[in-house]
Design an enzyme around this catalytic site. Structure first.
Site, PDB file in Angstrom:
ATOM      1  N   SER A 241       0.843  -1.189   0.000  1.00 12.22           N
ATOM      2  CA  SER A 241       0.000   0.000   0.000  1.00 12.22           C
ATOM      3  C   SER A 241       0.888   1.252   0.000  1.00 12.22           C
ATOM      4  O   SER A 241       1.713   1.427  -0.883  1.00 12.22           O
ATOM      5  CB  SER A 241      -0.939  -0.074   1.209  1.00 12.22           C
ATOM      6  OG  SER A 241      -1.930   0.895   1.163  1.00 12.22           O
TER       7      SER A 241
ATOM      8  N   HIS B 266      -2.210  -1.241  -4.570  1.00 13.68           N
ATOM      9  CA  HIS B 266      -3.667  -1.227  -4.716  1.00 13.68           C
ATOM     10  C   HIS B 266      -4.143   0.216  -4.701  1.00 13.68           C
ATOM     11  O   HIS B 266      -3.379   1.132  -4.458  1.00 13.68           O
ATOM     12  CB  HIS B 266      -4.359  -2.075  -3.647  1.00 13.68           C
ATOM     13  CG  HIS B 266      -4.196  -1.575  -2.233  1.00 13.68           C
ATOM     14  ND1 HIS B 266      -4.712  -2.233  -1.155  1.00 13.68           N
ATOM     15  CD2 HIS B 266      -3.590  -0.484  -1.717  1.00 13.68           C
ATOM     16  CE1 HIS B 266      -4.433  -1.583  -0.042  1.00 13.68           C
ATOM     17  NE2 HIS B 266      -3.753  -0.517  -0.367  1.00 13.68           N
TER      18      HIS B 266
END
Length: 191
Positions: A91, A116
């Protein structure tokens, strides 16, 4: 070992690491962890401007705003920063791994990288207008993150947007092939 001795040993270790011009970021990205990293980075920058710094990342990600605070500070420094992922850069941790200039982004062989799109945690309540504001803001954040991955990888926008549609996990070799890394690091002597 008594608490006082543990703290003294921790201080000795931290000083030795800073003396080697290394900053370890081994925690979630929060306002506090970002502030701690920024202080260490600027300590090194102000102590010996222009001298290389190694930023070692092992983070599950976290706050986008806190992560971009670290990103912006690194970009403002005259010292060249090399990023080394060891363990996990997921992330916002993966975004932090890209704050180094091309040619200076590495991972250790068994590291994993996960990219993501941003998300909002917890229940969201409020008026429709407020929810619309939040939706527009997260889409702006998504664009910023896509732009970082675009610049780092050279991949087409469609490839990046598809890749971050869901969690995309990569080994160090896969991340290198995707363009997120410049190399696999087997020894700090190789830097």
């Amino acid at each position: 070992m008594p608490d006082g001795e543990v703290n003294k040993l921790r201080d000795v270790i931290d000083k030795k690491i800073l003396d080697a011009r290394r900053v370890f970021f081994s925690e979630p990205v929060t306002d506090k962890s970002a502030a701690d990293a920024i202080k260490k980075l600027w300590y090194l920058e102000l102590s010996h401007p222009g001298q290389p710094i190694v930023f070692v990342i092992n983070s599950p990600g976290g706050s986008v705003d806190a992560g971009f605070a670290v990103w912006d500070q690194i970009k403002m420094m005259t010292s060249p920063v090399t990023t080394v992922v060891t363990g996990l850069a997921a992330s916002m941790g993966s975004v932090l791994s890209l704050c180094a200039a091309p040619g200076r982004r590495f991972a250790t062989p068994h590291s994993r990288i996960m990219i993501h799109q941003p998300s909002i945690g917890g229940p969201i309540t409020g008026q429709a207008t407020d929810l619309d504001i939040h939706a527009r803001e997260i889409l702006k954040t998504k664009k910023r993150i896509v732009d970082v991955y675009l610049e780092a990888t050279g991949q087409p926008r469609e490839v990046i947007e598809k890749a971050i549609d869901r969690d995309m996990w990569m080994t160090a070799d896969e991340a290198k092939d995707f363009g997120l890394l410049d190399g696999i690091l087997f020894s700090f002597d190789d830097l």
